[in-house]
Every structure is written in structure tokens, then in C-alpha cells.
Design a protein around this motif. Structure first.
Motif, mmCIF file in Angstrom:
data_model
loop_
_atom_site.group_PDB
_atom_site.id
_atom_site.type_symbol
_atom_site.label_atom_id
_atom_site.label_comp_id
_atom_site.label_asym_id
_atom_site.label_seq_id
_atom_site.Cartn_x
_atom_site.Cartn_y
_atom_site.Cartn_z
ATOM 1 N N ARG A 312 0.926 -1.118 0.092
ATOM 2 C CA ARG A 312 0.054 0.087 -0.138
ATOM 3 C C ARG A 312 0.959 1.250 0.022
ATOM 4 N N SER A 313 0.457 2.258 -0.840
ATOM 5 C CA SER A 313 1.134 3.629 -0.919
ATOM 6 C C SER A 313 0.412 4.636 -0.691
ATOM 7 N N ASN A 413 1.115 9.017 11.600
ATOM 8 C CA ASN A 413 1.173 7.744 11.825
ATOM 9 C C ASN A 413 -0.306 7.283 11.913
ATOM 10 N N SER A 431 1.381 2.142 9.729
ATOM 11 C CA SER A 431 2.082 2.964 8.522
ATOM 12 C C SER A 431 2.432 4.271 9.196
ATOM 13 N N LYS A 432 3.444 4.682 8.359
ATOM 14 C CA LYS A 432 3.981 6.004 8.654
ATOM 15 C C LYS A 432 4.014 6.736 7.112
ATOM 16 N N ASP A 433 3.262 7.789 7.323
ATOM 17 C CA ASP A 433 3.287 8.466 5.944
ATOM 18 C C ASP A 433 3.632 9.896 5.840
#
Length: 474
Positions: A312-313, A413, A431-433
Motif C-alpha cells: 500500500r502507498s 502515523n 503505517s508512517k506517511d
């Protein structure tokens, strides 16, 4: 004296007659017995007595009787209610008649005269049996086995899952079967002498998908919706096409799915339209705009269903139809959303569009999934937009012209919590975006006075206004 000589002559003549008789009888025996073209008395091939027959007569005799016997003797093969009966002749059994006749004819015809006479006398008294060598025609057996297999073999059929407006129905699976050809061929070959009834060796082929397994899909284990209100018709059509491609997908335990492989290339020939997409942090018209809203909505439904996410992005800028950190960008050939069913039950994906909302539902075993999932995003850092000033001497002093609108950046986060019986039993960072900031760029004339504090507030307010506008999001 004279009388004595006469007696001698008479005895000599008598002896000569006896010797001549013996020699005569010997020549007679040679020509009548040793020089005959008949098979000697007492010679048999298997159970067929060939005494005093010529080779041709013997050959015809055993061939006619043996082949009749082959037609009269048969082998039975059975499976369930099916029965196959083949005569030995149909099974391709053949015998070497020529070899047997040659061996029968050779009895009493080998070695010296005395050996021959001795053999002839022995055989007449005791008899001799010549074996009839038989063989099976492998091609005939293979053809029979293939024919039986064609009638018995059947493909396994998986149970089928049918979903209609929330109603689930499941058809039964069908167990397949296949004849073990190698075992059957060997059984036939080994049974030629005994002619026992053969149970045809058949193996069952179990289907991969059974009704009992599919029956574990009994309710929704995760669902999510997003709004596409204000989107262009082209963008809505792209959402519809991609969501429809995912509708009805069934994932068995251990199976994976790729969003891009399922929805296909974003190409006009597949019905996709031109609409805004996010490219390098900018909204740019391109074919397939809006597909990322489909992937994002599905992503959140998967998270709430606790499905394993493989890939996932995030977007380069936050999407407006979902919370920060909960978007899933896709670009065919570059960015994908991939996931795997790690449950011990199948999952089923359903989608629909109602009004201005896109819905995704993940169906599974609601009874065994005895917990809920909560997704929370936390902005760790807000990065303000800077401004860049470009001096343009053609502008009037103190004037400012906006060249590029800026935006804030964020570090986010996202956490997934498992809640059971009202209590949080686990919480993990999923996830860390990082959403990059973008500078404001102005062209300015001479003598522009900087009022940075007031300008900072003005810029941030304008950024907030831009980010709240959902009509241009992918």
C-alpha cells in the motif's frame, strides 16, 4: 562227414535269413518311423494331442481349438454399477503356434539314430507336453484401459458461491474420479491365467472448494464508504468501473489479490475516462482519475476486516475523502494495493454505489471473527509552507502576484487496534506517511515589505481552504 557239412550249410543259410530279416526290418523301421513326416505319438502342445499329425495339421488343430477357447474365456472388470467383460481374444492374447509346432515336430528327430529311437519309444510310453507361449498385445490393453477411463473419469467441480443483494446461496461440490491406468493395465496382464473378476482401481479427486468451506461466509466482517460528491461524471465513471471489477471477488485461504491486476490498465479502450489525478503533488488531468478513491475505500474496508495488507502507498498529498494516513494510491505498473486472505475461511468482496457514496463490504465468518478493528490516524508533525519571492522589475513596487499556491506538509502515523469484549487487546503501528509541503511562490515588485507573521497566518488559512476542497481529489 558229408551229413555234417550239410548241417553247417543249413545253419549258415538260416542265420543269413535272420540277419537279412533284421536288416530288412531295420531299413523298414528307418523309412517308416525315422523318416516319417508325422509328429511322433505321445507329443502334446498344452492339452492338444498332436500324435501322428503333420506339422500343418497340428498347426491348424491347435490354432483352431485354442482361438475358440480364447473367445469362450473372458475377464470381468467392475466399478460401482459398471461392468466390462472382455474375451481373451478381445484382450489381445496371442500365442506362438509356429514355435510350439516346431518344438513338437523336433521330438525324436535330434541326435543319433539310437538316440532318436530311444526318444521315440520314451515319448510313446510316457508322453511329452510342449508349452504354448502366449503374450498380450499391450496396445490392445492400453486401448481398453483408455476406453474404460473415458467412461469412468470425471472432473472434480468446486462448490459455487452465489451472492445476490446480500442473499447467499452455495451449490454442492462434485467429487471427481480418475482410473489409475497403470494399475489397471498391470491387473489385466497379471490376471490372464486366473481370470478373476477385477475391481477397477479408481481414485477420487477432491475439489479444492467445498460447500462446508464456502458456508463459513456468513456476514460482513469489514465495511467502509467514501463520498464522491462534487466529482465530475468522468471521475464517477472511473470509480464505477474499478469498483465493479472488484465486486464478486472470492479469496480462498492463502490467496492474494492485486488491485491493478483486477481492475486492469487505465485505458480508454477499457472504458476509463479522463479526470484529475495526483501526479508529483499536482492535480493533472489523465485517464483513470478517481480510481484511487476506489482503492482507498477498499483499503479501509480491508483494514476493518483485519485482512493482511501486502502492499500500500500513500498519495503525495492527502486525499480529501478519507482521513490522513488512510489513503491508498494506485498507479498501474507503479503503485498497487495488494492483500492476502490469512484467515482459515474464504472472504468475499462486494461493492456498490448509492447516491454520492461508494461502499465496500468484506464478507467472511462473522462468528469466528469475535473482535472489531479500529483505525486511528495521528498527525505527528505539521510542516508549514514556505514562501519564495521572485523579483520582477516589470511589476509596480510593492505588488505581489501568486505563481504557485502552496500547502502544508504532514507526518502521520496510523494505528490499528483490536478490540475484544469492549477492551483494546492490541494496538500496532501500520503505517508512517509523509505528505510533502509545497511552497508558495510569488512574483514581487521592488520595495516589498515583509510581514512574515501575518503572512504565515494568511498562507496557512489559504492552505486549509484548498485542502477542504474535495472536488479535485483523485
Amino acid at each position: 562227414m558229408e551229413r555234417s557239412n550239410r548241417k553247417i550249410k543249413i545253419a549258415f543259410m538260416f542265420l543269413s535269413i535272420v540277419i537279412a530279416s533284421i536288416i530288412g526290418l531295420g531299413f523298414y523301421g528307418y523309412f517308416k518311423i525315422l523318416n516319417t513326416n508325422l509328429i511322433y505319438q505321445g507329443v502334446r502342445v498344452e492339452k492338444y494331442d498332436l500324435s501322428l499329425m503333420t506339422k500343418e495339421e497340428g498347426l491348424n488343430y491347435i490354432k483352431e481349438n485354442h482361438e475358440k477357447e480364447l473367445k469362450d474365456r473372458s475377464m470381468k472388470l467392475i466399478y460401482a454399477d459398471k461392468e466390462y467383460v472382455y474375451s481373451l481374444d478381445e484382450l489381445g492374447l496371442y500365442s506362438d503356434y509356429e514355435k510350439a509346432i516346431n518344438e513338437a515336430y523336433s521330438v525324436g528327430r535330434e541326435g543319433s539314430i539310437f538316440k532318436r529311437i530311444k526318444d521315440i519309444i520314451y515319448v510313446k510310453k510316457n508322453g511329452i507336453v510342449i508349452p504354448l507361449d502366449s503374450n498380450i498385445d499391450k496396445n490392445r490393453i492400453n486401448h481398453i484401459v483408455d476406453t474404460i477411463s473415458e467412461e469412468i473419469d470425471s472432473d472434480a467441480k468446486d462448490a459455487e458461491f452465489h451472492f445476490n443483494n446480500g442473499n447467499i446461496s452455495i451449490t454442492n461440490e462434485v467429487v471427481g474420479r480418475v482410473v489409475d491406468k497403470e494399475k489397471l493395465s498391470k491387473a489385466i496382464n497379471d490376471n490372464i491365467d486366473r481370470l478373476d473378476t477385477i475391481e477397477i482401481p479408481v481414485e477420487n479427486i477432491l475439489p479444492k472448494v467445498t460447500k462446508s468451506l464456502l458456508s463459513r461466509i456468513n456476514g460482513v466482517i469489514g465495511e467502509y464508504s467514501t463520498s464522491f460528491k462534487g466529482s465530475s461524471q468522468n471521475r464517477i465513471e472511473n470509480i464505477r468501473i474499478s469498483a465493479t471489477a472488484l465486486k464478486g471477488k472470492l479469496l480462498m485461504p492463502g490467496e492474494s489479490l492485486s488491485f491493478n491486476d483486477t481492475t486492469g490498465p487505465r485505458d480508454k479502450k477499457f472504458g476509463y475516462k479522463e479526470a484529475n489525478v495526483i501526479l508529483n503533488g499536482e492535480f493533472t488531468p489523465d485517464v483513470g482519475g478517481g480510481v484511487c478513491q476506489t482503492s482507498t475505500t477498499l483499503y479501509n474496508a480491508l483494514l476493518l476486516a483485519d485482512v493482511t495488507i501486502l502492499e500500500r502507498s500513500p498519495h503525495s498529498i492527502p486525499a480529501t475523502y478519507v482521513k490522513f494516513g488512510q489513503d491508498a494510491a494506485v498507479a498501474y505498473g507503479f503503485l498497487d494495493l495488494k492483500f492476502r486472505n490469512d484467515f482459515d475461511f474464504p472472504i468475499y468482496i462486494d461493492s456498490k454505489m448509492v447516491g454520492n457514496q461508494l461502499y465496500f463490504y468484506i464478507y467472511g465468518d462473522k462468528r469466528s471473527k469475535d473482535y472489531t478493528v479500529k483505525i486511528e490516524s495521528e498527525i505527528i508533525e505539521t510542516i508549514p509552507a514556505n514562501e519564495e519571492l521572485i523579483l520582477d522589475e516589470t511589476l509596480e513596487p510593492g505588488s505581489r502576484i501568486l505563481v504557485q499556491a502552496g500547502r502544508k506538509g504532514y507526518k502521520v502515523n496510523t494505528y490499528k487496534s483490536i478490540i475484544k469484549n469492549g477492551k483494546t487487546v492490541s494496538r500496532e503501528l501500520i503505517s508512517k506517511d509523509f505528505y510533502r509541503p509545497k511552497n508558495f511562490i510569488y512574483k514581487v515588485g521592488k520595495d516589498v515589505v515583509e510581514t512574515s507573521n501575518n503572512l504565515e497566518d494568511e498562507l496557512n488559512n489559504r492552505i486549509d481552504d484548498i485542502e477542504m476542497d474535495g472536488s479535485n481529489g483523485q
